[in-house]
Design a protein around this motif. Structure first.
Motif, short mmCIF file in Angstrom:
data_model
loop_
_atom_site.label_atom_id
_atom_site.label_comp_id
_atom_site.label_asym_id
_atom_site.label_seq_id
_atom_site.Cartn_x
_atom_site.Cartn_y
_atom_site.Cartn_z
N LEU A 132 78.34 49.74 -12.58
CA LEU A 132 79.04 50.95 -12.99
C LEU A 132 78.61 52.16 -12.16
CD1 LEU A 132 79.29 50.53 -16.84
CD2 LEU A 132 81.07 50.29 -15.11
N SER A 135 80.37 51.93 -8.95
CA SER A 135 81.78 52.27 -9.06
C SER A 135 81.97 53.78 -9.22
CB SER A 135 82.44 51.51 -10.21
OG SER A 135 82.07 52.06 -11.44
N THR A 201 87.20 49.85 -8.04
CA THR A 201 86.49 50.51 -9.12
C THR A 201 87.42 50.77 -10.30
OG1 THR A 201 86.92 52.61 -8.07
CG2 THR A 201 84.80 51.64 -7.67
N ARG A 205 86.77 49.20 -14.04
CA ARG A 205 86.64 50.02 -15.24
C ARG A 205 87.71 49.67 -16.27
NH1 ARG A 205 83.82 55.04 -14.95
NH2 ARG A 205 82.10 54.60 -13.58
N ARG A 208 86.95 46.26 -17.82
CA ARG A 208 85.80 46.41 -18.70
C ARG A 208 86.22 46.99 -20.05
NH1 ARG A 208 82.52 50.70 -19.81
NH2 ARG A 208 80.46 50.15 -20.66
N SER A 209 86.95 48.11 -20.01
CA SER A 209 87.28 48.74 -21.29
C SER A 209 88.25 47.88 -22.10
CB SER A 209 87.82 50.15 -21.07
OG SER A 209 89.02 50.08 -20.35
#
Lengths: 327, 320
Positions: A132, A135, A201, A205, A208-209
């Protein structure tokens, strides 16, 4: 569905007309086309005759209509600098940009999705935090700085990869490809990473979310209760449902990739359309500028249209809402 | 921070009223600022850079604008800690013999100035159009929002490039630094107004039905002053957040355009131009021409971004 598609089509036509008008104004009024075509010492009569021949004395709407008609037939005039038809130059450059954009998208997807899945599942592991942080840097640093950094490390210091150009190319029909030679593939690596990093990136993200969201739902709990292995839960059930928004984002990002290719191509002297466009801005080569503008707008409109339709096709909730509420 | 003392202050009249500064240091925002070490570091870094940039005429060892002081013989001098470094050029010199440190200070100044002015322009344009769209509604609203939608389909960098390209062709005969400066402000500002307009329109749609607006209408105030004197102050807090995050984007866009060679001319100091020039000498190992401006730009953008993120969280009570 049909009504939705038609409304989107009308909007797309509206966008294209606006862009065409812009590029017509650019073409016709910024810098006199006559001065660019004839030599310095052409007589006044010659200029007047040429003006009449080119139809520059017709009413403006007629000229605009002619401009649109020619553009639809891929006739964008002749480049002021290279003195070749613009469409020839663009078609010559088009494969380079497309291959670069394709490689960048592939890189972004192939690295971004696994990284997103990993950081979604192992939320608190050290490696996730590293991913993270990296990113975050990828989002904050300007593209050209990342490119220069990569060149310095991998081309100047380590000497592993070339720092500019496309390497050797092979011609298949009109398509000059760099994908079939070793040097072409090596030359592709750094530009593709530079161009794809931001999208990577973004995908990380997003996945991931989405993963975090999906793992909280009841059907995942149920799948676990049935005694399915972690692997089956994560990849069979969870990942599949995170992919709907990812597909949309990737589709919409194709446009961004083409726009950012301008920067990447300049850093790596990649002989694509973006580099051509920058050169044309620097030298005020208006036919090339306006043709590039129209072409990019067209690609954008087509991609957005397809993504909109795909979105409705994939996600039934939008169909139920019944309205195309933008993105 | 100290909630218990607040009511006491109100009751205890013997104490002198606290100054504005003391009160603002005691506020929630200040507390959330001091809580995160990263944000404090970003704030200090940003403040130092602004100070250094605007103090450039006093701080810089030499004036990169002054062509008489520049000597081509000094070109490509490495930084002072190298063997053949020169005391006059702390961080080395560029290909025309200009001191990197001085050029960087002046360059940071143009970056920050262009960023601020472009954000101010985008903000004014976006907020006005958003207010009008939201308050007037009807056909005006749909025209403004349609244009915004169309522009949103294109990445901002592309819009900036196109506007910059067209404007540069139009003002071809005045290729001086000042003209390009304003062209950049205009083109960057024009590519970032949409977000303001959309946000402000959304908030205005809610605000215009509230009682204070109806009251203002009842007492016969004209539409214009209702919009700008009463509705506007209530929509400003999200605008402030967007503006901070946009500042980082505007600085990046300016640097990118200058790097691409369509921004500020090479004679005007700019971080993007410096990186662009240095890039040509990277292969011969003259790393300092890229490294220092690149680092400056990265730190500047990163700290503004961090401040923007913090401000968004601090001003949004829902996230606390």
């Amino acid at each position: 569905m049909l009504a939705f598609a038609i409304r989107r089509l009308i909007e797309a036509a509206f966008v294209m007309l606006t862009v065409a008008l812009l590029s017509f104004v650019l073409f016709r009024f910024v810098g006199d086309p006559i001065n660019q075509i004839v030599s310095q010492d052409a007589s006044l009569e010659e200029r007047i005759r040429l003006r009449e021949d080119l139809g520059l004395n017709d009413p403006i709407p007629v000229q605009f209509g002619r401009f649109v008609w020619k553009a639809m037939n891929l006739d964008f005039g002749v480049s002021y600098q290279v003195k070749q038809p613009v469409i020839t130059i663009l078609m010559d450059r088009f494969p380079a940009t497309l291959e670069l954009a394709f490689a960048a998208a592939l890189f972004a997807i192939a690295i971004g999705i696994p990284m997103g899945v990993y950081t979604g599942i192992h939320r608190h592991s050290m490696l996730s935090k590293w991913f993270l942080s990296i990113s975050l840097i990828g989002i904050s640093l300007p593209t050209f700085l990342i490119g220069i950094l990569l060149i310095y490390v991998f081309a100047v210091k380590l000497g592993w990869l070339p720092s500019y150009g496309r390497g050797e190319t092979v011609k298949i029909g009109f398509w000059k490809t760099g994908l079939l030679t070793w040097s072409g593939l090596k030359a592709l690596i750094l530009p593709a990473i530079t161009l794809g990093l931001f999208q990577m990136t973004l995908i990380t993200r997003l996945v991931r979310s989405e993963m975090l969201e999906v793992l909280r739902t009841d059907y995942i709990k149920f799948a676990r209760a049935r005694g399915l292995s972690n692997r089956a839960v994560y990849f069979g059930h969870a990942l599949k449902n995170t992919l709907v928004p990812v597909v949309t984002i990737i589709g919409l990002q194709v446009g961004a990739i083409i726009a950012f290719a301008i920067i990447t191509e300049t850093v790596f002297q990649w002989p694509g359309m973006g580099l051509l466009f920058i050169k044309s801005v620097q030298t005020a080569d208006i036919p090339v500028m306006s043709a590039y503008l129209l072409l990019v707008a067209f690609m954008f409109v087509v991609i957005n249209f397809i993504v909109d339709l795909l979105y409705v096709a994939i996600d039934p909730r939008i169909r139920l809402a019944g309205s195309g509420a933008g993105h | 921070m100290n909630d218990s003392s607040a009511p006491k202050d109100v009751l205890d009249r013997s104490k002198p009223p606290r100054s504005r500064l003391a009160r603002s240091l005691d506020s929630d925002i200040a507390a959330s600022f001091l809580r995160s070490r990263v944000v404090v570091a970003a704030g200090i870094a940003a403040a130092l850079m602004v100070l250094a940039a605007f103090g450039a005429p006093l701080l810089a060892p030499s004036n990169p604008y002054d062509l008489n002081s520049v000597n081509l013989l000094d070109a490509n001098t490495p930084p002072v800690w190298h063997k053949d470094g020169d005391r006059r050029f702390l961080l080395g010199s560029d290909n025309q013999g200009r001191d990197i440190l001085s050029t960087m200070l002046y360059g940071t100044r143009s970056s920050i100035l262009i960023g601020l002015l472009a954000v101010a322009f985008a903000l004014t344009l976006g907020v006005s159009l958003g207010l009008i769209a939201g308050y007037v509604g009807g056909r005006v609203d749909s025209v403004i929002m349609r244009v915004a939608d169309v522009q949103l389909t294109f990445p901002a960098i592309l819009t900036a490039l196109l506007v910059d390209g067209v404007a540069s062709v139009m003002f071809k005969n005045q290729s001086g630094g000042t003209t390009k400066f304003w062209i950049l402000v205009f083109s960057i500002g024009l590519s970032y107004w949409v977000q303001y307009a959309r946000t402000v329109r959304g908030v205005t749609l809610v605000e215009r039905n509230k009682e204070y607006v109806q009251a203002a209408r009842l007492i016969g105030m004209n539409q214009f002053s209702i919009m700008f004197r009463h509705v506007l102050p209530n929509v400003l807090s999200p605008v402030l957040v967007i503006a901070t995050i946009n500042l980082a984007l505007a600085i990046i866009t300016e640097a990118t355009l200058s790097f691409l060679g369509v921004g500020l001319p090479p004679t005007t100091p700019s971080l993007g131009t410096m990186i662009g020039t240095g890039n040509e000498f990277l292969l011969s190992g003259d790393y300092w021409m890229v490294l220092f401006p690149g680092l400056t730009l990265a730190i500047l953008v990163l700290s503004v971004n961090l401040l923007g993120d913090w401000l968004r969280d601090a001003l949004n009570p829902k996230l606390r």
